[in-house]
Design a protein around this motif. Structure first.
Motif, mmCIF file in Angstrom:
data_model
loop_
_atom_site.group_PDB
_atom_site.id
_atom_site.type_symbol
_atom_site.label_atom_id
_atom_site.label_comp_id
_atom_site.label_asym_id
_atom_site.label_seq_id
_atom_site.Cartn_x
_atom_site.Cartn_y
_atom_site.Cartn_z
ATOM 1 N N GLY A 177 0.838 -1.267 -0.103
ATOM 2 C CA GLY A 177 -0.080 0.032 -0.036
ATOM 3 C C GLY A 177 0.744 1.250 0.114
ATOM 4 O O GLY A 177 0.254 2.361 0.397
ATOM 5 N N MET A 178 1.999 0.977 -0.426
ATOM 6 C CA MET A 178 2.760 2.472 -0.462
ATOM 7 C C MET A 178 2.494 3.255 -1.840
ATOM 8 O O MET A 178 2.109 2.773 -2.901
ATOM 9 N N LYS A 179 2.583 4.630 -1.656
ATOM 10 C CA LYS A 179 2.339 5.437 -2.556
ATOM 11 C C LYS A 179 3.491 5.580 -3.778
ATOM 12 O O LYS A 179 4.582 6.049 -3.233
ATOM 13 N N LEU A 180 3.390 5.319 -4.916
ATOM 14 C CA LEU A 180 4.151 5.310 -5.930
ATOM 15 C C LEU A 180 4.298 6.750 -6.387
ATOM 16 O O LEU A 180 3.393 7.454 -6.677
ATOM 17 N N LEU A 181 5.597 6.994 -6.230
ATOM 18 C CA LEU A 181 5.667 8.649 -6.809
ATOM 19 C C LEU A 181 6.058 8.849 -8.064
ATOM 20 O O LEU A 181 5.551 9.821 -8.782
ATOM 21 N N PHE A 182 7.069 8.092 -8.565
ATOM 22 C CA PHE A 182 7.436 8.303 -10.124
ATOM 23 C C PHE A 182 8.198 6.947 -10.556
ATOM 24 O O PHE A 182 8.717 6.439 -9.405
ATOM 25 N N ARG A 183 8.340 6.783 -11.972
ATOM 26 C CA ARG A 183 9.047 5.638 -12.417
ATOM 27 C C ARG A 183 10.104 6.167 -13.622
ATOM 28 O O ARG A 183 9.640 7.194 -14.429
ATOM 29 N N PHE A 184 10.927 5.503 -13.485
ATOM 30 C CA PHE A 184 12.062 5.814 -14.846
ATOM 31 C C PHE A 184 12.536 4.252 -15.207
ATOM 32 O O PHE A 184 12.233 3.435 -14.393
ATOM 33 N N PRO A 185 12.965 4.130 -16.421
ATOM 34 C CA PRO A 185 13.681 2.979 -16.588
ATOM 35 C C PRO A 185 14.548 2.454 -15.611
ATOM 36 O O PRO A 185 15.509 3.057 -14.818
ATOM 37 N N ASN A 186 14.229 1.089 -15.059
ATOM 38 C CA ASN A 186 15.233 0.611 -14.035
ATOM 39 C C ASN A 186 14.976 1.164 -12.793
ATOM 40 O O ASN A 186 15.680 0.638 -11.886
ATOM 41 N N LEU A 187 14.047 1.905 -12.402
ATOM 42 C CA LEU A 187 14.016 2.719 -11.320
ATOM 43 C C LEU A 187 12.402 2.893 -11.016
ATOM 44 O O LEU A 187 11.715 3.084 -11.940
ATOM 45 N N ALA A 188 11.955 2.998 -9.587
ATOM 46 C CA ALA A 188 10.766 3.286 -9.054
ATOM 47 C C ALA A 188 10.820 3.988 -7.760
ATOM 48 O O ALA A 188 11.589 3.437 -6.939
#
Length: 131
Positions: free
Chosen positions: A35-46
Protein backbone atom coordinates in the motif's frame (compact mmCIF):
# COMPACT_ATOMS: atom_id res chain seq x y z
CA UNK A 1 45.94 30.24 9.10
CA UNK A 2 44.47 26.74 8.96
CA UNK A 3 40.74 26.08 8.68
CA UNK A 4 39.07 23.92 11.27
CA UNK A 5 37.43 20.85 9.75
CA UNK A 6 33.65 21.12 9.63
CA UNK A 7 31.84 18.77 11.98
CA UNK A 8 29.59 16.32 10.18
CA UNK A 9 26.42 15.14 11.91
CA UNK A 10 24.14 13.18 9.61
CA UNK A 11 20.66 13.00 11.06
CA UNK A 12 18.07 12.49 8.33
CA UNK A 13 17.55 9.76 5.76
CA UNK A 14 16.49 11.10 2.37
CA UNK A 15 16.33 7.90 0.35
CA UNK A 16 16.78 4.15 0.76
CA UNK A 17 17.59 1.90 -2.22
CA UNK A 18 16.41 -1.69 -2.54
CA UNK A 19 17.83 -3.92 -5.24
CA UNK A 20 15.24 -5.79 -7.31
CA UNK A 21 15.42 -8.08 -10.32
CA UNK A 22 11.92 -7.69 -11.78
CA UNK A 23 10.88 -4.07 -11.38
CA UNK A 24 7.24 -4.51 -12.43
CA UNK A 25 6.76 -7.34 -9.94
CA UNK A 26 8.46 -5.35 -7.17
CA UNK A 27 6.41 -2.20 -7.93
CA UNK A 28 3.22 -4.26 -7.72
CA UNK A 29 4.31 -5.70 -4.36
CA UNK A 30 5.20 -2.36 -2.78
CA UNK A 31 2.25 -0.48 -4.29
CA UNK A 32 -0.54 -3.06 -4.13
CA UNK A 33 0.47 -5.46 -1.37
CA UNK A 34 2.14 -2.99 1.03
CA UNK A 35 0.00 0.00 0.00
CA UNK A 36 2.86 2.44 -0.55
CA UNK A 37 2.37 5.55 -2.69
CA UNK A 38 4.24 5.37 -5.99
CA UNK A 39 5.85 8.74 -6.66
CA UNK A 40 7.36 8.18 -10.12
CA UNK A 41 9.15 5.68 -12.36
CA UNK A 42 12.06 5.77 -14.77
CA UNK A 43 13.61 2.87 -16.69
CA UNK A 44 15.00 0.44 -14.08
CA UNK A 45 13.87 2.67 -11.17
CA UNK A 46 10.72 3.27 -9.14
CA UNK A 47 10.28 5.67 -6.23
CA UNK A 48 7.80 5.45 -3.36
CA UNK A 49 6.93 7.79 -0.49
CA UNK A 50 7.51 6.14 2.86
CA UNK A 51 6.57 8.76 5.45
CA UNK A 52 8.68 11.46 3.84
CA UNK A 53 11.61 9.16 3.07
CA UNK A 54 11.95 8.14 -0.54
CA UNK A 55 12.22 4.41 -1.18
CA UNK A 56 13.96 3.60 -4.48
CA UNK A 57 13.58 0.22 -6.16
CA UNK A 58 16.44 -0.30 -8.58
CA UNK A 59 17.79 -2.90 -10.98
CA UNK A 60 21.49 -3.38 -10.08
CA UNK A 61 23.74 -1.53 -12.54
CA UNK A 62 26.87 -3.52 -11.66
CA UNK A 63 27.49 -6.99 -10.17
CA UNK A 64 28.79 -5.48 -6.92
CA UNK A 65 25.36 -3.84 -6.38
CA UNK A 66 23.48 -7.13 -6.86
CA UNK A 67 22.87 -8.25 -3.28
CA UNK A 68 19.98 -8.31 -0.81
CA UNK A 69 19.06 -5.02 0.81
CA UNK A 70 19.69 -4.14 4.42
CA UNK A 71 16.70 -4.91 6.61
CA UNK A 72 14.26 -2.01 6.63
CA UNK A 73 11.95 -1.85 9.64
CA UNK A 74 8.51 -0.36 9.04
CA UNK A 75 6.59 1.00 12.04
CA UNK A 76 2.99 -0.20 12.27
CA UNK A 77 0.37 0.68 14.88
CA UNK A 78 -1.32 -2.75 15.03
CA UNK A 79 1.15 -5.53 14.25
CA UNK A 80 -1.28 -8.48 14.57
CA UNK A 81 -3.77 -6.82 12.20
CA UNK A 82 -1.05 -5.86 9.71
CA UNK A 83 0.36 -9.39 9.83
CA UNK A 84 -3.08 -10.91 9.23
CA UNK A 85 -3.79 -8.55 6.31
CA UNK A 86 -0.47 -9.39 4.63
CA UNK A 87 -0.88 -13.13 5.19
CA UNK A 88 -4.28 -12.79 3.47
CA UNK A 89 -2.37 -11.31 0.51
CA UNK A 90 -0.11 -14.40 0.41
CA UNK A 91 2.93 -12.61 1.86
CA UNK A 92 5.58 -15.01 3.18
CA UNK A 93 6.72 -14.35 6.75
CA UNK A 94 10.00 -15.67 8.14
CA UNK A 95 8.66 -15.08 11.65
CA UNK A 96 5.23 -14.03 12.90
CA UNK A 97 4.73 -11.20 15.41
CA UNK A 98 6.75 -11.85 18.53
CA UNK A 99 7.95 -9.93 21.56
CA UNK A 100 11.53 -8.64 21.17
CA UNK A 101 11.99 -6.62 24.36
CA UNK A 102 10.16 -5.24 27.35
CA UNK A 103 11.11 -1.58 27.57
CA UNK A 104 10.40 0.63 30.62
CA UNK A 105 7.09 1.93 29.25
CA UNK A 106 6.31 -0.27 26.23
CA UNK A 107 6.85 -3.65 24.63
CA UNK A 108 8.69 -3.92 21.32
CA UNK A 109 7.13 -6.43 18.90
CA UNK A 110 8.45 -7.45 15.47
CA UNK A 111 7.66 -9.71 12.54
CA UNK A 112 9.78 -10.42 9.47
CA UNK A 113 8.62 -10.96 5.90
CA UNK A 114 10.04 -11.30 2.40
CA UNK A 115 9.22 -8.94 -0.44
CA UNK A 116 8.62 -10.14 -3.99
CA UNK A 117 12.40 -10.13 -4.61
CA UNK A 118 13.39 -12.10 -1.50
CA UNK A 119 14.57 -9.07 0.53
CA UNK A 120 13.94 -9.32 4.28
CA UNK A 121 11.68 -6.59 5.74
CA UNK A 122 10.80 -6.00 9.37
CA UNK A 123 7.53 -4.78 10.85
CA UNK A 124 7.83 -3.21 14.29
CA UNK A 125 5.29 -2.03 16.81
CA UNK A 126 5.92 -0.27 20.10
CA UNK A 127 2.97 -1.25 22.28
CA UNK A 128 2.47 1.06 25.25
CA UNK A 129 1.73 -0.61 28.59
CA UNK A 130 -1.10 0.64 30.74
CA UNK A 131 0.03 2.43 33.86
Amino acid sequence: MSEQPQTVALSQIGQIAITVHELDRAVAFYQTTLGMKLLFRFPNLAFFDCGGIRLMLTIPEKPEFDHPASVIYYKVADLPATHAALVAKAVTFDSPPHLIAKMPDHDLWMAFLRDSEGNLLGLMSEVMREA
